[in-house]
Design a protein around this motif. Structure first.
Motif, mmCIF file in Angstrom:
data_model
loop_
_atom_site.group_PDB
_atom_site.id
_atom_site.type_symbol
_atom_site.label_atom_id
_atom_site.label_comp_id
_atom_site.label_asym_id
_atom_site.label_seq_id
_atom_site.Cartn_x
_atom_site.Cartn_y
_atom_site.Cartn_z
ATOM 1 N N THR A 46 0.848 -1.190 0.000
ATOM 2 C CA THR A 46 0.000 0.000 0.000
ATOM 3 C C THR A 46 0.886 1.243 0.000
ATOM 4 O O THR A 46 1.835 1.325 0.780
ATOM 5 C CB THR A 46 -0.923 0.015 1.231
ATOM 6 O OG1 THR A 46 -1.783 -1.136 1.183
ATOM 7 C CG2 THR A 46 -1.784 1.273 1.259
ATOM 8 N N ALA A 53 -4.854 10.117 -0.950
ATOM 9 C CA ALA A 53 -5.219 8.876 -1.647
ATOM 10 C C ALA A 53 -4.139 7.812 -1.465
ATOM 11 O O ALA A 53 -2.970 8.115 -1.212
ATOM 12 C CB ALA A 53 -5.446 9.144 -3.126
ATOM 13 N N GLU A 54 -4.552 6.561 -1.605
ATOM 14 C CA GLU A 54 -3.631 5.434 -1.559
ATOM 15 C C GLU A 54 -3.915 4.478 -2.713
ATOM 16 O O GLU A 54 -5.048 4.414 -3.219
ATOM 17 C CB GLU A 54 -3.778 4.667 -0.234
ATOM 18 C CG GLU A 54 -3.325 5.450 0.985
ATOM 19 C CD GLU A 54 -3.449 4.660 2.282
ATOM 20 O OE1 GLU A 54 -2.981 5.171 3.323
ATOM 21 O OE2 GLU A 54 -4.025 3.541 2.258
ATOM 22 N N ILE A 55 -2.891 3.763 -3.128
ATOM 23 C CA ILE A 55 -3.079 2.646 -4.060
ATOM 24 C C ILE A 55 -2.567 1.389 -3.370
ATOM 25 O O ILE A 55 -1.655 1.439 -2.558
ATOM 26 C CB ILE A 55 -2.362 2.867 -5.407
ATOM 27 C CG1 ILE A 55 -0.873 3.116 -5.204
ATOM 28 C CG2 ILE A 55 -3.019 4.019 -6.164
ATOM 29 C CD1 ILE A 55 -0.103 3.203 -6.526
ATOM 30 N N SER A 72 -7.514 1.769 -5.895
ATOM 31 C CA SER A 72 -7.287 3.178 -5.580
ATOM 32 C C SER A 72 -8.427 3.670 -4.694
ATOM 33 O O SER A 72 -9.606 3.434 -4.993
ATOM 34 C CB SER A 72 -7.229 3.998 -6.874
ATOM 35 O OG SER A 72 -7.155 5.381 -6.599
ATOM 36 N N TYR A 73 -8.083 4.375 -3.601
ATOM 37 C CA TYR A 73 -9.104 4.814 -2.648
ATOM 38 C C TYR A 73 -8.529 5.897 -1.746
ATOM 39 O O TYR A 73 -7.315 6.144 -1.724
ATOM 40 C CB TYR A 73 -9.582 3.630 -1.798
ATOM 41 C CG TYR A 73 -8.460 3.010 -0.994
ATOM 42 C CD1 TYR A 73 -8.238 3.374 0.325
ATOM 43 C CD2 TYR A 73 -7.607 2.076 -1.577
ATOM 44 C CE1 TYR A 73 -7.188 2.838 1.051
ATOM 45 C CE2 TYR A 73 -6.555 1.520 -0.862
ATOM 46 C CZ TYR A 73 -6.344 1.913 0.447
ATOM 47 O OH TYR A 73 -5.293 1.392 1.160
ATOM 48 N N ASP A 108 -10.210 0.682 -9.695
ATOM 49 C CA ASP A 108 -9.112 -0.284 -9.692
ATOM 50 C C ASP A 108 -8.688 -0.586 -11.120
ATOM 51 O O ASP A 108 -9.366 -0.208 -12.088
ATOM 52 C CB ASP A 108 -9.474 -1.561 -8.926
ATOM 53 C CG ASP A 108 -10.838 -2.138 -9.275
ATOM 54 O OD1 ASP A 108 -11.507 -1.578 -10.164
ATOM 55 O OD2 ASP A 108 -11.250 -3.140 -8.668
ATOM 56 N N ALA A 125 -10.292 3.890 -12.528
ATOM 57 C CA ALA A 125 -8.986 4.455 -12.167
ATOM 58 C C ALA A 125 -8.172 4.649 -13.444
ATOM 59 O O ALA A 125 -8.360 3.924 -14.418
ATOM 60 C CB ALA A 125 -8.242 3.532 -11.204
ATOM 61 N N VAL A 129 -2.063 4.533 -12.622
ATOM 62 C CA VAL A 129 -2.002 3.857 -11.323
ATOM 63 C C VAL A 129 -1.065 2.647 -11.411
ATOM 64 O O VAL A 129 -0.332 2.342 -10.465
ATOM 65 C CB VAL A 129 -3.418 3.423 -10.879
ATOM 66 C CG1 VAL A 129 -3.355 2.387 -9.761
ATOM 67 C CG2 VAL A 129 -4.222 4.632 -10.426
ATOM 68 N N TYR A 133 2.212 2.168 -9.160
ATOM 69 C CA TYR A 133 2.287 1.012 -8.255
ATOM 70 C C TYR A 133 3.577 0.224 -8.489
ATOM 71 O O TYR A 133 4.303 -0.100 -7.543
ATOM 72 C CB TYR A 133 1.069 0.111 -8.476
ATOM 73 C CG TYR A 133 1.101 -1.162 -7.652
ATOM 74 C CD1 TYR A 133 0.840 -1.132 -6.287
ATOM 75 C CD2 TYR A 133 1.397 -2.390 -8.253
ATOM 76 C CE1 TYR A 133 0.878 -2.300 -5.533
ATOM 77 C CE2 TYR A 133 1.435 -3.551 -7.506
ATOM 78 C CZ TYR A 133 1.174 -3.507 -6.145
ATOM 79 O OH TYR A 133 1.225 -4.654 -5.409
#
Length: 326
Positions: A46, A53-55, A72-73, A108, A125, A129, A133
């Protein structure tokens, strides 16, 4: 009467090719398989990506290639809900927190990696991303030198490139917003706008550099840049007695088309049309190796198994078609 939510969605699938400096025989698949074995909890996979935001590498599977689900959230962020009663005079909109132990998903991306070939399907997303990541995973597993130059290259369709070579180029059209081209809102350490657009925006900015009101380009100006480079066939006809008249211009236009494709493929942008000598129009979307497939839904996202199996089917088809040898 409420409409029934469709069980399947048409989703876009894209082919990308992993590359980095001094690549050698090491593959992205092997790097990430080793990394995901080492990073054995979701907490270790994470990463913060700005603005809260985080992935997260939510799920993965190794089976004749590596499958990923990257989520993603924003932790703790509420969602908006609306009253359901259709007999009421007004409907209230309010915020609702996620259940305890949960976060609402913004989107996602589903990914299949075989060697250095990458097939991905974004769902709510951006595909960037995936690059972000992988970059974080590489750095966390002490592959910082690879992370420095790692990128996912877009691959142009051989048939469209052949059409351009065979028919020549009559016209190249570019279209972008001035604010987007100015790059003000983007991370300047890793620009994501083509050099061609940036050059035009820089020139436009220079014109107003001494005007205090207009020297900065703002997001809501709603100005578009449109550039058309066209071969003047009528002028060539008037000078038909000169055998080499227009030859250099045609060659320059073809090179311009090649450069546009290269820049836009590299920078994840849309907004160009190439018109060939036979009046065939090739858009930025058409020239990329991609296709659409029906995938089973899961709420606002997709069924993981449905997405993963479709990724593999698309990979197998591209492999059979010889796309990976381009």
């Amino acid at each position: 009467m409420a409409g029934k939510k469709p069980e399947f969605k048409n989703k876009k699938f894209y082919y990308r090719r992993a590359k980095w400096d001094s690549q050698g025989k090491l593959s992205l698949q092997k790097l990430l398989e080793d990394a995901h074995t080492k990073l054995d909890t979701v907490g270790k996979r994470t990463f913060e990506v700005g603005s809260g935001a985080e992935i997260r590498g939510a799920n993965f599977k190794e089976n004749d290639g590596l499958y990923l689900q990257i989520a993603s959230y924003v932790p703790g962020e509420a969602t908006s809900i609306i009253d359901k009663d259709i007999t009421a005079k007004i409907s209230n909109v309010s915020a609702q927190k996620a259940p305890n132990g949960k976060d609402y998903l913004d989107g996602d991306v589903f990914v299949y990696i075989n060697g250095n070939h990458v097939i991905l399907c974004p769902s709510g997303a951006r595909e960037t991303v995936v690059e972000t990541y992988i970059w974080n995973i590489l750095r966390k597993c002490n592959h910082k030198d690879i992370a420095k130059t790692f990128e996912l290259d877009k691959v142009a369709k051989a048939s469209k490139l052949k059409m351009i070579r065979d028919e020549g180029v009559k016209e190249v059209d570019l279209d972008t917003s001035l604010y987007e081209a100015s790059l003000i809102h983007l991370d300047k350490t890793k620009p994501k706008v083509s050099d061609i657009k940036k050059a035009v925006a820089d020139q436009f900015s220079a014109i107003f550099s001494k005007d205090k009101e207009l020297q900065d380009i703002k997001e809501k100006e709603n100005l578009n840049i449109k550039i058309k480079v066209r071969f003047d066939g009528s002028e060539a006809m008037r000078n038909s007695k000169e055998p080499n008249f227009g030859v250099a211009g045609k060659k320059r236009l073809e090179r311009t088309a090649e450069q546009v494709i290269s820049e836009f493929e590299k920078d994840d942008e849309n907004g160009f049309v190439i018109v060939t000598g036979a009046n065939n129009r090739i858009t930025s979307e058409e020239i990329r190796v991609s296709d659409s497939f029906r995938v089973k839904t899961l709420g606002k996202s997709l069924s993981r198994e449905s997405a993963w199996s479709t990724l593999k089917k698309y990979y197998d088809r591209l492999n059979a078609d010889g796309v990976f040898k381009q």
